[in-house]
Design an enzyme around this catalytic site. Structure first.
Site, PDB file in Angstrom:
ATOM      1  N   GLU A 198       0.885  -1.170   0.000  1.00 26.96           N
ATOM      2  CA  GLU A 198       0.000   0.000   0.000  1.00 26.96           C
ATOM      3  C   GLU A 198       0.912   1.206   0.000  1.00 26.96           C
ATOM      4  O   GLU A 198       1.548   1.516   1.012  1.00 26.96           O
ATOM      5  CB  GLU A 198      -0.922  -0.023   1.225  1.00 26.96           C
ATOM      6  CG  GLU A 198      -2.074   0.977   1.115  1.00 26.96           C
ATOM      7  CD  GLU A 198      -1.826   2.265   1.875  1.00 26.96           C
ATOM      8  OE1 GLU A 198      -1.395   3.248   1.233  1.00 26.96           O
ATOM      9  OE2 GLU A 198      -2.054   2.297   3.088  1.00 26.96           O
ATOM     10  N   CYS A 207      -2.139   8.722   3.215  1.00 22.10           N
ATOM     11  CA  CYS A 207      -2.111   8.270   1.821  1.00 22.10           C
ATOM     12  C   CYS A 207      -3.475   8.430   1.167  1.00 22.10           C
ATOM     13  O   CYS A 207      -3.574   8.734  -0.018  1.00 22.10           O
ATOM     14  CB  CYS A 207      -1.672   6.809   1.751  1.00 22.10           C
ATOM     15  SG  CYS A 207       0.010   6.519   2.310  1.00 22.10           S
TER      16      CYS A 207
END
Length: 491
Positions: free
Chosen positions: A234, A268
């Protein structure tokens, strides 16, 4: 080189730790491998009992660990408390559902018969010891969303946390130990980035998961690929936030501020690029800028603070460089674009709104990790979708519209791991989380997330060869001959 805890609100070093040497790393690898041999055969009820106990202890420790996170990486204390609570909820979610998520699967009977089998079962087995390389921005949540499913599946875990959050990393190891998990099930490795490759290449490590920057992801993926080991990545995100003419503008603006500035803008999945239809562009900019300018910047331990410091001095410098590059190439700052006056000696940066962004600017392509928003004007839906996809990243996205046709198009055409309509992107244990393009691969959370740390095994049983059925002949004794001496005839 020592691993240090530095308070980003003050620049003060709160503590230092010596990195683990080869001998201690070897001990922990061996212990993790040994623990897996026992953990893989434990039942789900036993694992669930331990996970529920872990959740309960975390809830008791919530204030302590929230303050630890805030002083290590600077998130507002109220958000740190919420992070701890979310971790406990996720532990409970997996404790209740892991057995069902990993239940045996039975293929269609027609396909089973066609294969010549009497029975076929698909089973999920734990992979072994998983190395987790985790970031500092959500120092508790990023670890728990990996550890809860991995441990419930029967794996063991080694955590290499970001070097600026060592106290949180050590707390996590102690938390699982206090909850009663067998020694070696969850261990923290206080090591630098240069030691990760050696751990990942060790044959006792079966897989790796990483949340972090694109360069870090490439490095781990390259080593894992060379060793033929599974990875889940990720990585970065530059999520679009589309505002179309039918949007509830007041709600869109309110959500946009939170989406850009949560965790001091260091997320993020934070919305970073605000793509606004020309019909509502000016009204959105006015309201959005006013709300961003009004945010309270200051000590993250103060309950009234909304924006704390950027986590590292280097991080603030990177942010300043991106903003300076954009301004030099023609962008305009509607607010911010500077260090706040009187905020203290820490690494603070004002909430910032930039317009007039062009493709030549670094900020158009690179991820901004801090409270800086870029706003684009889109002539129509086609241009809005084109701008949304004009990024190397594809983690998630937000779309504000009441038009069903626009929703259908955006869900089909935006390149992202998630499309959230009329609400803010957020992770939840029930839904898969992850990105496309350079935002990584694989999924965390939900059933997909727990199965990432499992081997899928097909168990096929033959029908066997049918025995030929024959009539068994029973030989009877011949009757006595008539007239035999000593026996009357006919008896």
């Amino acid at each position: 080189m020592p691993i240090a805890t530095v308070n980003p609100a003050t620049g003060e070093t709160l503590g230092t730790f010596e990195p683990m040497g080869p001998g201690e790393i070897e001990e922990r690898l061996a212990l993790a491998h040994e623990a897996f041999t026992g953990q893989r055969t434990t039942g789900f009820p036993d694992r669930a009992r331990l996970m529920l106990r872990t959740a309960g202890l975390l809830e008791e420790d919530a204030e302590h660990i929230a303050r630890t996170m805030t002083t290590e990486m600077g998130k507002p204390l109220t958000q740190a408390r919420a992070e701890a609570a979310k971790c406990a909820r996720t532990m409970r979610w997996y404790a209740a559902r892991a057995e069902g998520l990993l239940a045996d699967e039975h293929p269609d009977p027609t396909d089973v018969a066609d294969s010549g089998a009497a029975r076929v079962v698909v089973r999920y087995r734990p992979v072994g010891t998983v190395l987790a390389v985790m970031p500092w921005n959500f120092p508790l949540w990023q670890v728990v969303r990996f550890a809860a499913p991995a441990l419930m599946a029967g794996n063991t875990a080694l955590l290499k946390h970001a070097s600026n959050v060592p106290r949180t990393a050590l707390y996590l190891e102690e938390l699982f130990r206090r909850a009663g998990w067998p020694a070696g099930c969850f261990q923290t490795l206080l090591i630098g980035s240069d030691a990760v490759e050696g751990v990942l290449r060790d044959p006792r490590v079966a897989a790796a998961t990483l949340t972090g920057s694109e360069p870090a992801g490439r490095a781990v993926a390259a080593v894992a690929g060379d060793e033929v080991k599974k990875t889940v990545l990720e990585l970065g995100g530059s999520d679009p936030f589309l505002v179309l003419p039918t949007a509830d503008l007041a709600r869109a603006v309110e959500t946009a501020v939170t989406a850009r500035t949560q965790n001091n803008g260091q997320s993020c999945i934070a919305a970073k690029r605000f793509i606004v239809h020309t019909d509502v562009h000016d009204a959105f900019c006015d309201r959005f800028t006013e709300a961003m300018r009004a945010l309270v910047v200051g000590d993250p331990l103060d309950e009234t603070t909304e924006i704390g410091p950027v986590a590292t001095e280097r991080g603030r410098a990177d942010l300043e460089e991106l903003v300076a590059d954009a301004l030099a190439l023609g962008a305009r700052a509607l607010c911010g674009a500077a260090r706040p006056q009187g905020a203290g000696p820490g690494w603070f940066y004002e909430p910032t709104v930039l317009t007039g962004i062009g493709p030549a600017m670094r900020i158009h392509r690179e991820e901004t990790f801090g409270p800086v928003a870029t706003v684009y004007r889109a002539a129509d839906l086609d241009e809005a979708i084109t701008l949304a996809n004009d990024t190397p990243f594809g983690l998630s996205s937000n779309v504000w519209t009441r038009d069903e046709r626009e929703m259908t198009r955006c869900a089909r055409e935006i390149d992202a791991g998630g499309v959230f309509f009329n609400g803010m992107t957020a992770s939840h244990p029930a839904f898969p989380f992850g990105g496309v393009k350079r935002s990584g691969y694989g999924r965390e959370l939900s059933g997909q997330g727990i199965r990432e740390f499992c081997e899928v095994t097909t168990v096929w049983r033959s029908r066997g060869r049918r025995r030929r059925r024959t009539r068994r002949l029973v030989r009877r004794p011949d009757p006595a001959p008539r007239g035999l001496p000593g026996r009357p005839a006919g008896q």
